[in-house]
Design a protein around this motif. Structure first.
Motif, PDB file in Angstrom:
ATOM      1  N   ARG A 134       0.801  -1.195   0.008  1.00 25.33           N
ATOM      2  CA  ARG A 134      -0.052  -0.066  -0.046  1.00 25.33           C
ATOM      3  C   ARG A 134       0.792   1.215   0.031  1.00 25.33           C
ATOM      4  N   HIS A 135       0.153   2.427  -0.290  1.00 29.08           N
ATOM      5  CA  HIS A 135       0.996   3.797  -0.276  1.00 29.08           C
ATOM      6  C   HIS A 135       2.077   3.546  -1.216  1.00 29.08           C
ATOM      7  N   VAL A 136       1.922   3.135  -2.424  1.00 32.07           N
ATOM      8  CA  VAL A 136       3.181   2.926  -3.227  1.00 32.07           C
ATOM      9  C   VAL A 136       3.012   4.421  -4.081  1.00 32.07           C
ATOM     10  N   THR A 137       4.432   4.787  -4.359  1.00 30.18           N
ATOM     11  CA  THR A 137       4.349   6.161  -4.995  1.00 30.18           C
ATOM     12  C   THR A 137       4.739   5.862  -6.647  1.00 30.18           C
ATOM     13  N   SER A 138       5.574   4.773  -6.945  1.00 32.83           N
ATOM     14  CA  SER A 138       6.164   4.426  -8.254  1.00 32.83           C
ATOM     15  C   SER A 138       6.266   3.241  -8.337  1.00 32.83           C
ATOM     16  N   PRO A 139       6.444   2.820  -9.665  1.00 31.44           N
ATOM     17  CA  PRO A 139       6.841   1.536 -10.100  1.00 31.44           C
ATOM     18  C   PRO A 139       8.149   1.215  -9.592  1.00 31.44           C
ATOM     19  N   GLU A 140       8.964   2.008  -9.634  1.00 33.85           N
ATOM     20  CA  GLU A 140      10.522   1.786  -9.078  1.00 33.85           C
ATOM     21  C   GLU A 140      10.513   1.613  -7.501  1.00 33.85           C
ATOM     22  N   GLN A 141       9.508   1.966  -6.798  1.00 32.70           N
ATOM     23  CA  GLN A 141       9.425   1.845  -5.414  1.00 32.70           C
ATOM     24  C   GLN A 141       8.941   0.064  -5.294  1.00 32.70           C
ATOM     25  N   ALA A 142       7.904  -0.353  -6.062  1.00 33.25           N
ATOM     26  CA  ALA A 142       7.510  -1.614  -6.180  1.00 33.25           C
ATOM     27  C   ALA A 142       8.635  -2.604  -6.379  1.00 33.25           C
ATOM     28  N   LEU A 143       9.462  -2.067  -7.451  1.00 35.73           N
ATOM     29  CA  LEU A 143      10.661  -2.950  -7.805  1.00 35.73           C
ATOM     30  C   LEU A 143      11.737  -3.091  -6.841  1.00 35.73           C
ATOM     31  N   LYS A 144      11.906  -1.980  -6.008  1.00 34.78           N
ATOM     32  CA  LYS A 144      12.879  -2.013  -4.888  1.00 34.78           C
ATOM     33  C   LYS A 144      12.517  -3.169  -4.027  1.00 34.78           C
ATOM     34  N   VAL A 145      11.227  -2.852  -3.434  1.00 41.36           N
ATOM     35  CA  VAL A 145      10.654  -4.210  -2.625  1.00 41.36           C
ATOM     36  C   VAL A 145      10.958  -5.541  -3.371  1.00 41.36           C
ATOM     37  N   ALA A 146      10.605  -5.557  -4.397  1.00 40.16           N
ATOM     38  CA  ALA A 146      10.794  -7.178  -5.105  1.00 40.16           C
ATOM     39  C   ALA A 146      12.229  -7.363  -4.882  1.00 40.16           C
ATOM     40  N   GLN A 147      13.080  -6.631  -5.270  1.00 36.32           N
ATOM     41  CA  GLN A 147      14.664  -6.829  -5.029  1.00 36.32           C
ATOM     42  C   GLN A 147      14.912  -7.200  -3.664  1.00 36.32           C
ATOM     43  N   LYS A 148      14.319  -6.491  -2.831  1.00 35.60           N
ATOM     44  CA  LYS A 148      14.823  -6.793  -1.397  1.00 35.60           C
ATOM     45  C   LYS A 148      14.232  -8.165  -1.067  1.00 35.60           C
ATOM     46  N   VAL A 149      13.096  -8.484  -1.525  1.00 37.00           N
ATOM     47  CA  VAL A 149      12.634  -9.925  -1.213  1.00 37.00           C
ATOM     48  C   VAL A 149      13.581 -11.160  -1.917  1.00 37.00           C
ATOM     49  N   THR A 150      14.191 -10.726  -3.077  1.00 38.58           N
ATOM     50  CA  THR A 150      15.111 -11.490  -3.633  1.00 38.58           C
ATOM     51  C   THR A 150      16.527 -11.683  -2.730  1.00 38.58           C
ATOM     52  N   LYS A 151      16.927 -10.427  -2.287  1.00 43.60           N
ATOM     53  CA  LYS A 151      17.945 -10.566  -1.302  1.00 43.60           C
ATOM     54  C   LYS A 151      17.823 -11.402  -0.071  1.00 43.60           C
ATOM     55  N   ILE A 152      16.426 -11.039   0.444  1.00 40.62           N
ATOM     56  CA  ILE A 152      16.291 -11.814   1.645  1.00 40.62           C
ATOM     57  C   ILE A 152      16.353 -13.450   1.407  1.00 40.62           C
ATOM     58  N   LEU A 153      15.865 -13.911   0.466  1.00 42.07           N
ATOM     59  CA  LEU A 153      15.801 -15.274   0.097  1.00 42.07           C
ATOM     60  C   LEU A 153      17.055 -15.721  -0.356  1.00 42.07           C
ATOM     61  N   GLU A 154      18.111 -15.105  -0.483  1.00 41.72           N
ATOM     62  CA  GLU A 154      19.457 -15.447  -1.058  1.00 41.72           C
ATOM     63  C   GLU A 154      20.224 -16.322  -0.090  1.00 41.72           C
ATOM     64  N   PRO A 155      20.226 -16.109   1.069  1.00 39.22           N
ATOM     65  CA  PRO A 155      21.142 -17.169   1.879  1.00 39.22           C
ATOM     66  C   PRO A 155      20.372 -18.468   1.988  1.00 39.22           C
ATOM     67  N   PRO A 156      21.314 -19.360   2.097  1.00 43.09           N
ATOM     68  CA  PRO A 156      20.554 -20.755   1.961  1.00 43.09           C
ATOM     69  C   PRO A 156      19.609 -21.077   3.106  1.00 43.09           C
ATOM     70  N   PHE A 157      18.750 -22.073   2.846  1.00 40.19           N
ATOM     71  CA  PHE A 157      17.952 -22.581   3.953  1.00 40.19           C
ATOM     72  C   PHE A 157      18.187 -24.147   4.250  1.00 40.19           C
ATOM     73  N   ILE A 158      18.328 -24.300   5.562  1.00 37.66           N
ATOM     74  CA  ILE A 158      18.576 -25.812   6.143  1.00 37.66           C
ATOM     75  C   ILE A 158      17.496 -26.255   6.423  1.00 37.66           C
ATOM     76  N   CYS A 159      16.889 -27.332   5.657  1.00 38.56           N
ATOM     77  CA  CYS A 159      15.745 -28.284   5.719  1.00 38.56           C
ATOM     78  C   CYS A 159      16.125 -29.475   5.814  1.00 38.56           C
ATOM     79  N   ASP A 160      15.922 -30.271   7.011  1.00 39.19           N
ATOM     80  CA  ASP A 160      16.066 -31.495   7.185  1.00 39.19           C
ATOM     81  C   ASP A 160      17.319 -32.141   6.720  1.00 39.19           C
ATOM     82  N   GLY A 161      18.297 -31.173   7.182  1.00 42.91           N
ATOM     83  CA  GLY A 161      19.674 -31.460   6.861  1.00 42.91           C
ATOM     84  C   GLY A 161      20.087 -31.190   5.423  1.00 42.91           C
ATOM     85  N   HIS A 162      19.401 -30.651   4.687  1.00 48.50           N
ATOM     86  CA  HIS A 162      19.772 -30.251   3.391  1.00 48.50           C
ATOM     87  C   HIS A 162      19.815 -28.487   3.307  1.00 48.50           C
TER      88      HIS A 162
END
Length: 713
Positions: free
Chosen positions: A372-400
């Motif tokens: 909500r309260h988005v001011t431009s497409p670029e702001q939405a793209l920055k959030v999307a890129q942030k999500v990508t960065k957040i998910l970059e570190p590996p996940f350890i699931c059941d030893g994998h």
């Protein structure tokens, strides 16, 4: 039914009513009260001689109603003592004395009632198949159901006097109708029109010990008097409200007693019921695995957000994303590991989510992020890129240790849609464009995407019916042996006769068939067609030829592929020694041990195996020596510029030399000029195919070519 005249009261005996003004009809004579009940088991009359009755379908009730349409405890009959009177009346209450009302309620003479002081002739409806009639009789012997010519002994005039007197009594006892308030386990409170407390039953004093001190400032009474004015004005009979007191939720049933100008409040603790409702509502609106809001919640949230954004002229971004290749994790490591990964992804993302925004699980590995309260497409793209960065570190699931990426699509309100469905659809289209661009990226929606998606969907739908509509064709391209100077084989190539686009080559529909899984059914259709055709050629006297058929990864990985192939060979009568299955390097090298096992089974059947487009994949030479294959095919990308490009010449020489050392046959594809043919022949390659010899042609045309086979180089 209860409307039967034989069940109504009539005149059989006239009561003598004294003329004394201080003696009423009710005092003059002993009267008996009955409830005439009709349900699916028939009609029965019940003498009311106890102080109270519970009524419902539970067998433990005092009066059992034999119907599944009524509640287990549907109503309560309570005897009401009449001071200074010689009789006692009955009041019927919807539900039980603990304030729990029935599911359907009760109708008294066609009107819905929560409580009613019964008068002779009142009809009570519990459900569409269960009713009752309240009766008053002067003679106990009238307890049986009367016949058509026998009615209960009370005159119509006396009945009118009786009911009038009950109406007067009803007004007089309204202030004490609470089914013996002193014994009621729920609080009952009365206040006057000034807000002063006039009565508290023992339960009220026990549960609210300071209510006398606080008076109208007590939470149970705050704001009540102002709402009760609607009752005093006659605008409504009662109202119900909920009040929270010390983490408890109480329900108040409030009504106005006109004859005494009192406001009565019945109180019931509904904390557990509210908690149960909250749990049910939470489960209905949240995903059970991740705890995130689900699709239903997201739709409601986004609808409200859009309504507010319309008023405030704000922008809203909808980000649709999923986990790339999540199906591979599920299939290889199991669904439990996949579930662990989904929960870990959600746990990581919710910590970074702004308070006004929403992260929801759409289904499977698909998620929605509403900004909500988005001011431009670029702001939405920055959030999307942030999500990508957040998910970059590996996940350890059941030893994998799992590394994931996401494909994301963004649509913006109001530019890309003004309702939930349009915004979701366009964000989804943008996400699939991101996947088409190599995954692990984000795309903003553009209108051209929708056009391309529509075209793709239209082609996919049409491809589903291509076999049924006889739109798929098989063309054959000859393979020649220069040493023998003749055609030694053919490669089967698919064509699609599209109803509007014309004749389409494999490159325009095979990738779509691979992606959608249609390639499996198309592949079996192709095998059956070409095997039957080749067998027919042999029966017609044409020389037996090696038949090359391209095999897809999906089809090769089918558990029953070899069994189905054997069935096709048997049904068509085609000799498997003439069948050459062409596989790409990627097919062979995925799960190499399983691939080798399957390839050996095919070789044992007499089937020849080729590696198509050799040199363009990622095969390992260490495995190549152990693969049970017969042919290496030089890809046309190395042939196209071979007369000028020394690197292409070096690659071709290497492949030919390797094939000879491994005692494999080698075929060069895409030969278009004599110069290409002669150069490859000088390198030691003697089998070729390409436009220089013949283009791919329909079966009939190929047969003519084989009959009139010219002298080859």
């Amino acid at each position: 039914m209860l409307d039967n005249p034989s069940l109504r009261l009539g005149v059989r005996e006239v009561l003598q009513v004294p003329h004394k003004e201080d003696i009423t009809l009710l005092e003059d004579k002993q009267l008996y009260q009955f409830l005439l009940v009709e349900d699916i088991q028939g009609v029965r009359r019940i003498l009311l001689n106890s102080t109270s009755y519970s009524i419902g379908r539970n067998p433990s009730n005092g009066i059992v109603l034999y119907s599944n349409l009524v509640s287990r405890q549907h109503a309560t009959l309570q005897r009401v003592p009449m001071p200074k009177k010689s009789i006692q009346l009955f009041r019927i209450i919807d539900g039980n004395l603990q304030g729990e009302r029935s599911k359907n309620g009760i109708l008294i003479n066609g009107k819905r009632k929560l409580s009613h002081l019964l008068a002779h002739g009142d009809e009570i409806v519990f459900s569409k198949d269960t009713k009752a009639l309240y009766q008053v009789a002067s003679n106990f012997t009238e307890a049986s159901v009367p016949s058509d010519d026998a009615t209960i002994a009370i005159s119509e005039n006396e009945l009118a006097v009786f009911n009038d007197e009950l109406a007067v009594i009803n007004d007089e006892v309204m202030s004490r109708l609470a089914s013996i308030p002193e014994l009621n386990p729920n609080p009952i409170i009365e206040i006057d029109l000034e807000g002063d407390i006039t009565y508290l039953n023992p339960a009220a004093m026990q549960q609210f010990p300071n209510i006398d001190t606080l008076g109208s400032q007590h939470p149970t009474l705050q704001g009540l008097l102002s709402r009760a004015t609607s009752l005093q004005n006659g605008n409504q009979d009662f109202f119900v409200r909920e009040v929270e007191i010390n983490e408890r939720v109480i329900e108040q049933f409030v009504h106005f007693i006109q004859c005494s100008d009192l406001i009565r409040i019945y109180v019931a603790d509904i904390t557990e019921r509210k908690r149960s409702q909250e749990i049910i509502e939470y489960q209905a609106s949240h995903d059970s695995l991740t705890g995130l809001p689900n699709r239903q919640y997201m739709n409601e949230f986004l609808n409200l957000a859009l309504a507010q954004a319309e008023r405030t002229a704000e922008q809203i971004a909808v980000i649709f994303f999923d986990l790339d290749r999540f199906k591979l994790i599920n299939d290889s490591l199991g669904h439990s590991t996949g579930d662990m990964l989904l929960k870990a992804v959600c746990d990581r993302l919710v910590h970074y989510l702004p308070k006004d925004d929403l992260l929801a699980r759409w289904g499977g590995d698909e998620f929605i992020l509403v900004l909500r309260h988005v001011t431009s497409p670029e702001q939405a793209l920055k959030v999307a890129q942030k999500v990508t960065k957040i998910l970059e570190p590996p996940f350890i699931c059941d030893g994998h240790e799992l590394h994931i990426s996401t494909s994301m699509g963004i649509s913006l309100y109001p530019f890309d849609g003004k309702d939930v469905d349009t915004l979701m659809k366009n964000a989804d289209v943008a996400m699939y464009r991101a996947k088409g661009n190599g995954r692990n990226n984000c795309q903003l929606y553009k209108s051209v995407m929708h056009e391309n998606t529509f075209k793709r969907l239209s082609m996919e739908n049409r491809l589903c019916k291509a076999i049924e509509n006889d739109e798929l064709l098989v063309y054959y391209q000859p393979q020649v042996n220069l040493e023998l100077g003749k055609v030694v084989g053919v490669e089967a190539l698919m064509r699609w006769q599209h109803h509007t686009l014309g004749l389409l080559p494999p490159s325009q529909f095979i990738p779509l068939a691979e992606e959608t899984g249609l390639i499996v059914s198309i592949g079996y259709w192709l095998l059956r067609q070409v095997c039957a055709q080749s067998h027919a050629w042999q029966l017609a006297g044409l020389p037996p030829l090696r038949l090359g058929v391209n095999l897809s990864l999906r089809q090769f990985r089918q558990k029953d592929f070899i069994e189905k192939l054997s069935q096709i060979l048997e049904e068509t009568g085609f000799d498997p020694h003439f069948l050459d299955l062409e596989l790409t390097e990627s097919i062979v090298m995925e799960d190499i041990e399983e691939s080798v096992t399957r390839l050996r089974r095919l070789r044992d059947m007499g089937i020849s195996l080729s590696i198509d487009d050799f040199g363009t994949g990622y095969s390992s030479l260490s495995y190549l020596k152990s693969l049970p294959i017969n042919v290496l095919k030089i890809d046309q990308s190395f042939v196209r510029d071979i007369t000028e490009n020394l690197y292409d010449q070096a690659i071709a020489i290497s492949i030919i030399t390797l094939a000879h050392k491994l005692k494999l046959n080698v075929i060069a594809e895409g030969i278009e000029t004599k110069e290409q043919m002669e150069l490859l022949r000088s390198f030691g390659c003697h089998e070729m195919q390409g436009y220089l010899f013949n283009r791919p042609v329909p079966p009939a045309e190929l047969a003519e070519f084989l009959i009139a086979q010219p002298v080859l180089w």
